[in-house]
Design a protein around this motif. Structure first.
Motif, PDB file in Angstrom:
ATOM      1  N   ALA A 103       0.881  -1.013   0.105  1.00  0.00           N
ATOM      2  CA  ALA A 103      -0.133  -0.011  -0.153  1.00  0.00           C
ATOM      3  C   ALA A 103       1.005   1.322   0.094  1.00  0.00           C
ATOM      4  O   ALA A 103       0.647   2.330  -0.788  1.00  0.00           O
ATOM      5  CB  ALA A 103      -0.859   0.061   1.382  1.00  0.00           C
ATOM      6  N   ASP A 104       1.983   1.219   0.853  1.00  0.00           N
ATOM      7  CA  ASP A 104       3.082   2.276   0.766  1.00  0.00           C
ATOM      8  C   ASP A 104       3.610   2.561  -0.499  1.00  0.00           C
ATOM      9  O   ASP A 104       3.647   3.691  -0.945  1.00  0.00           O
ATOM     10  CB  ASP A 104       3.884   2.257   1.907  1.00  0.00           C
ATOM     11  N   ALA A 105       3.907   1.514  -1.250  1.00  0.00           N
ATOM     12  CA  ALA A 105       4.601   1.538  -2.471  1.00  0.00           C
ATOM     13  C   ALA A 105       3.562   2.087  -3.551  1.00  0.00           C
ATOM     14  O   ALA A 105       4.003   2.997  -4.416  1.00  0.00           O
ATOM     15  CB  ALA A 105       4.787   0.079  -2.899  1.00  0.00           C
ATOM     16  N   MET A 106       2.349   1.950  -3.453  1.00  0.00           N
ATOM     17  CA  MET A 106       1.224   2.495  -4.179  1.00  0.00           C
ATOM     18  C   MET A 106       1.253   3.827  -4.028  1.00  0.00           C
ATOM     19  O   MET A 106       0.899   4.604  -5.030  1.00  0.00           O
ATOM     20  CB  MET A 106      -0.137   1.800  -3.911  1.00  0.00           C
ATOM     21  N   ALA A 107       0.977   4.333  -2.807  1.00  0.00           N
ATOM     22  CA  ALA A 107       1.199   5.767  -2.384  1.00  0.00           C
ATOM     23  C   ALA A 107       2.247   6.461  -2.924  1.00  0.00           C
ATOM     24  O   ALA A 107       2.097   7.809  -3.277  1.00  0.00           O
ATOM     25  CB  ALA A 107       0.860   5.958  -0.924  1.00  0.00           C
ATOM     26  N   THR A 108       3.477   5.968  -2.840  1.00  0.00           N
ATOM     27  CA  THR A 108       4.532   6.543  -3.297  1.00  0.00           C
ATOM     28  C   THR A 108       4.342   6.585  -5.028  1.00  0.00           C
ATOM     29  O   THR A 108       4.879   7.573  -5.453  1.00  0.00           O
ATOM     30  CB  THR A 108       5.970   5.771  -2.932  1.00  0.00           C
ATOM     31  N   ALA A 109       4.391   5.437  -5.656  1.00  0.00           N
ATOM     32  CA  ALA A 109       4.156   5.422  -6.961  1.00  0.00           C
ATOM     33  C   ALA A 109       3.127   6.703  -7.662  1.00  0.00           C
ATOM     34  O   ALA A 109       3.450   7.269  -8.571  1.00  0.00           O
ATOM     35  CB  ALA A 109       3.700   4.128  -7.626  1.00  0.00           C
ATOM     36  N   PHE A 110       2.365   6.723  -6.776  1.00  0.00           N
ATOM     37  CA  PHE A 110       1.190   7.668  -7.268  1.00  0.00           C
ATOM     38  C   PHE A 110       1.314   9.170  -6.749  1.00  0.00           C
ATOM     39  O   PHE A 110       0.313  10.125  -7.187  1.00  0.00           O
ATOM     40  CB  PHE A 110      -0.528   7.182  -7.033  1.00  0.00           C
ATOM     41  N   LYS A 111       2.136   9.100  -5.772  1.00  0.00           N
ATOM     42  CA  LYS A 111       2.459  10.503  -5.018  1.00  0.00           C
ATOM     43  C   LYS A 111       1.217  11.051  -4.365  1.00  0.00           C
ATOM     44  O   LYS A 111       1.130  12.125  -4.279  1.00  0.00           O
ATOM     45  CB  LYS A 111       3.166  11.547  -6.073  1.00  0.00           C
ATOM     46  N   THR A 112       0.517  10.086  -3.852  1.00  0.00           N
ATOM     47  CA  THR A 112      -0.734  10.447  -3.111  1.00  0.00           C
ATOM     48  C   THR A 112      -1.151   9.279  -2.054  1.00  0.00           C
ATOM     49  O   THR A 112      -0.998   8.081  -2.591  1.00  0.00           O
ATOM     50  CB  THR A 112      -1.839  10.820  -3.905  1.00  0.00           C
ATOM     51  N   SER A 113      -1.657   9.683  -0.786  1.00  0.00           N
ATOM     52  CA  SER A 113      -1.768   8.560   0.167  1.00  0.00           C
ATOM     53  C   SER A 113      -3.117   7.894  -0.260  1.00  0.00           C
ATOM     54  O   SER A 113      -3.475   6.982   0.107  1.00  0.00           O
ATOM     55  CB  SER A 113      -1.635   9.242   1.725  1.00  0.00           C
ATOM     56  N   VAL A 114      -3.839   8.667  -1.075  1.00  0.00           N
ATOM     57  CA  VAL A 114      -5.276   8.137  -1.167  1.00  0.00           C
ATOM     58  C   VAL A 114      -5.252   6.682  -2.181  1.00  0.00           C
ATOM     59  O   VAL A 114      -5.628   5.685  -1.906  1.00  0.00           O
ATOM     60  CB  VAL A 114      -6.027   9.141  -2.260  1.00  0.00           C
ATOM     61  N   MET A 115      -4.152   6.664  -2.855  1.00  0.00           N
ATOM     62  CA  MET A 115      -3.949   5.112  -3.721  1.00  0.00           C
ATOM     63  C   MET A 115      -3.523   4.145  -2.842  1.00  0.00           C
ATOM     64  O   MET A 115      -3.827   2.835  -3.080  1.00  0.00           O
ATOM     65  CB  MET A 115      -3.052   5.585  -4.613  1.00  0.00           C
ATOM     66  N   ALA A 116      -2.967   4.513  -1.736  1.00  0.00           N
ATOM     67  CA  ALA A 116      -2.834   3.491  -0.635  1.00  0.00           C
ATOM     68  C   ALA A 116      -3.970   2.562  -0.350  1.00  0.00           C
ATOM     69  O   ALA A 116      -3.935   1.345  -0.249  1.00  0.00           O
ATOM     70  CB  ALA A 116      -2.100   3.887   0.525  1.00  0.00           C
ATOM     71  N   LYS A 117      -4.997   3.534  -0.168  1.00  0.00           N
ATOM     72  CA  LYS A 117      -6.441   2.932   0.169  1.00  0.00           C
ATOM     73  C   LYS A 117      -6.963   1.990  -1.116  1.00  0.00           C
ATOM     74  O   LYS A 117      -7.574   0.985  -0.699  1.00  0.00           O
ATOM     75  CB  LYS A 117      -7.238   4.066   0.580  1.00  0.00           C
ATOM     76  N   VAL A 118      -6.659   2.399  -2.154  1.00  0.00           N
ATOM     77  CA  VAL A 118      -7.212   1.422  -3.232  1.00  0.00           C
ATOM     78  C   VAL A 118      -6.513  -0.040  -3.265  1.00  0.00           C
ATOM     79  O   VAL A 118      -7.096  -1.132  -3.309  1.00  0.00           O
ATOM     80  CB  VAL A 118      -6.483   2.079  -4.565  1.00  0.00           C
ATOM     81  N   ILE A 119      -5.214  -0.224  -2.780  1.00  0.00           N
ATOM     82  CA  ILE A 119      -4.679  -1.355  -2.646  1.00  0.00           C
ATOM     83  C   ILE A 119      -5.141  -1.952  -1.564  1.00  0.00           C
ATOM     84  O   ILE A 119      -5.495  -3.287  -1.552  1.00  0.00           O
ATOM     85  CB  ILE A 119      -2.970  -1.111  -2.510  1.00  0.00           C
ATOM     86  N   ILE A 120      -5.663  -1.394  -0.448  1.00  0.00           N
ATOM     87  CA  ILE A 120      -6.044  -1.971   0.940  1.00  0.00           C
ATOM     88  C   ILE A 120      -7.676  -2.463   0.433  1.00  0.00           C
ATOM     89  O   ILE A 120      -7.883  -3.536   0.648  1.00  0.00           O
ATOM     90  CB  ILE A 120      -6.069  -0.945   1.996  1.00  0.00           C
ATOM     91  N   VAL A 121      -8.305  -1.794  -0.414  1.00  0.00           N
ATOM     92  CA  VAL A 121      -9.487  -2.154  -0.911  1.00  0.00           C
ATOM     93  C   VAL A 121      -9.296  -3.355  -1.814  1.00  0.00           C
ATOM     94  O   VAL A 121     -10.184  -4.371  -1.454  1.00  0.00           O
ATOM     95  CB  VAL A 121     -10.199  -1.198  -1.593  1.00  0.00           C
ATOM     96  N   GLY A 122      -8.366  -3.399  -2.505  1.00  0.00           N
ATOM     97  CA  GLY A 122      -8.200  -4.618  -3.171  1.00  0.00           C
ATOM     98  C   GLY A 122      -7.829  -5.917  -2.312  1.00  0.00           C
ATOM     99  O   GLY A 122      -8.377  -7.054  -2.767  1.00  0.00           O
ATOM    100  N   GLY A 123      -7.082  -5.488  -1.513  1.00  0.00           N
ATOM    101  CA  GLY A 123      -6.780  -6.728  -0.364  1.00  0.00           C
ATOM    102  C   GLY A 123      -7.923  -7.093   0.391  1.00  0.00           C
ATOM    103  O   GLY A 123      -8.101  -8.563   0.460  1.00  0.00           O
ATOM    104  N   MET A 124      -8.848  -6.239   0.540  1.00  0.00           N
ATOM    105  CA  MET A 124     -10.049  -6.550   1.213  1.00  0.00           C
ATOM    106  C   MET A 124     -11.077  -7.462   0.523  1.00  0.00           C
ATOM    107  O   MET A 124     -11.586  -8.429   0.763  1.00  0.00           O
ATOM    108  CB  MET A 124     -10.929  -5.542   1.664  1.00  0.00           C
TER     109      MET A 124
END
Length: 507
Positions: free
Chosen positions: A284-305
């Motif tokens: 999730a942190d890698a996703m946030a870094t790649a997109f330069k926004t913490s919102v995208m970390a939640k996208v990965i978490i939702v995917g994990g859910m």
């Protein structure tokens, strides 16, 4: 051997069985465990470890592919092992796989509300008690129990309903993973791989660390075996069933390997260590870094859910069908062989597994980790017995029709037995890195004892009926086995059969 016409509706398409198997294998681990994999083997080393583990599962999967196409009946392992080893071997094999399915389903019931705490820090309300160091809150319990009930109801409503849910969630998982991979290629840097491609100072130590990752990977690939459990419900040419099973394994290996590489391409060693020590959600942190926004970390978490629910849903399908097949053979009470009159799902088996998943959260998350590990041991034991059955049946029944025939069967079967046997040993040998702790052995022992009770009681009660395999027959042959038909219907069946014979003689 008893014979019958299948009572299940054939509702699963090729796409359905692919997403059921793939969704079962892609759970929450790719979100929460990627940092640990990289720290153990390095970025390239961890990805290579998953490829090696995938090869191990690939050999086992090949045996499943041939056997499923040859014997497309509900129960999978139950049918394979019965034909090769008889009722006792079949009982041990199927009882082991049921432990695996139930264990994972119970674990997922606890994992889902735990993840909500990452998305919603104020989610935990109403402290109740603590079990093995894990604090249990009323809000946590409520979400777990309600979701467990809904998953059970969805599965009772029909196999196609469960497959539709699986499709939607698997697409979300795949979409989240693809977003991470594409973003890492665009915004990542090869410089981040410096110092973390492999772990170890010598070639020998690097190899050892790669293998340490490979040893744990079978746990993340458990789920392809759900396909044989629902074989009677698959509306696909038999040869294609085997190919779809193998494809699901290959896709899971590729998914895991690319996610690991994407994380390492975006985060350097220090960033991964900091993330692992912080949230623990390195992907999730890698996703946030790649997109330069913490919102995208939640996208990965939702995917994990979504991954949690797809695994949960798949193992509900597999576990209920395995119980149904055992009950149909009078190895456990026939009560569990009852099908829903409308939806044609093993309703009583689903009630039991659903009830267990609703009760499980009361024991806390730590207890569920133990149950899940014990279940993984059961799955690996079943894999080994199926691989042995594959070799036995090639010798015992060489002329059995095999729509999907594995080439070089001796090599494939031997590798499958050795590798699955190695998995079983890793759970048994102290200090192997994958050995069960004493609490987990108690659960395995308790499940085995319950199996012995069922075995003894049902064998005494049902005598000759115990362990009889119900074999499917064609529609034409099924016409002669219609005890429920009244006299007029029976006369019609006989007349039609005679007419068919006369027509064939005339031709």
């Amino acid at each position: 051997m008893n014979k019958k016409k299948s009572e299940f509706d054939k509702v699963f398409s090729a796409w359905d069985i692919l997403v059921i198997a793939f969704g079962a294998m892609i759970g929450w681990g790719w979100v929460v465990s990627s940092g640990g994999w990289i720290e153990s083997g390095g970025v390239v080393g961890a990805a290579l470890g998953f490829v090696i583990g995938g090869i191990m599962i690939f050999f086992v999967g090949l045996t499943y592919a041939e056997l499923t196409a040859a014997m497309p009946q509900c129960g999978g392992e139950h049918v394979f092992s019965y034909r090769a080893m008889g009722p006792t071997g079949s009982f041990v094999c199927t009882w082991g796989i049921i432990l695996g399915y139930v264990g994972v389903a119970c674990f997922e019931a606890c994992a889902f509300p735990t993840i909500l705490t990452y998305l919603w820090p104020g989610f935990l309300k109403g402290y109740l008690y603590t079990v093995a160091g894990f604090d249990i809150y009323a809000s946590w319990l409520a979400v777990a129990i309600i979701l467990a009930f809904l998953i059970m109801v969805i599965n009772i409503m029909g196999a196609k309903t469960a497959a539709m849910l699986q499709t939607v969630l698997t697409v979300i998982i795949g979409g989240a993973g693809i977003l991470l991979i594409v973003a890492s290629v665009i915004n990542g840097s090869v410089d981040n791989l410096n110092g973390q491609m492999f772990v170890g100072s010598t070639g020998g130590s690097m190899l050892k660390n790669v293998l340490s990752v490979a040893v744990i990977t079978p746990f993340y690939f458990i789920g392809f075996d759900v396909i044989p459990q629902a074989a009677e419900e698959i509306n696909v040419p038999l040869k294609k069933i085997g190919k779809m099973l193998i494809l699901s394994v290959v896709l899971a290996v590729v998914f895991y390997a690319l996610v690991i590489l994407a994380v390492g391409y975006v985060l350097d060693a220090d960033a991964i260590a900091a993330s692992e020590a912080g949230t623990g959600l390195v992907t999730a942190d890698a996703m946030a870094t790649a997109f330069k926004t913490s919102v995208m970390a939640k996208v990965i978490i939702v995917g994990g859910m979504c991954g949690i629910i797809t695994s949960w849903n798949s193992f509900m399908i597999g576990g209920s069908r395995a119980m149904y097949s055992m009950a149909e053979s009078y190895m456990i009470p026939p009560f569990f062989a009852k099908l829903h009159p409308k939806h044609k799902t093993p309703v009583n088996s689903l009630y039991l597994i659903g009830a267990l998943t609703m009760i499980a959260p009361l024991a806390g998350r730590k207890m569920m980790v133990w149950i899940c590990d014990a279940g993984n041991f059961g799955c690996c034991l079943a894999y080994c017995m199926v691989s042995i059955s594959f070799l036995i049946l090639r010798k015992k029944e060489p002329d059995m029709p095999r729509p999907y025939r594995v080439p070089a069967y001796k090599f494939v079967g031997t590798m499958a037995v050795l590798m699955s046997g190695f998995m079983v040993l890793m759970y048994c040998i102290p200090g192997s890195g994958g050995n069960l702790v004493w609490q987990e052995w108690e659960m395995v022992g308790g499940w085995a004892l319950l199996g012995v009770v069922f075995y003894v009681v049902c064998k005494r009660k049902y005598q000759e009926s115990f362990g009889t395999l119900v074999e499917l027959i064609s529609d034409e042959d099924a016409a002669t086995l219609m005890p429920e038909a009244d006299e007029e219907e029976l006369d019609l069946v006989i007349d039609q059969a005679i007419e068919r014979v006369l027509q064939r003689m005339a031709a």
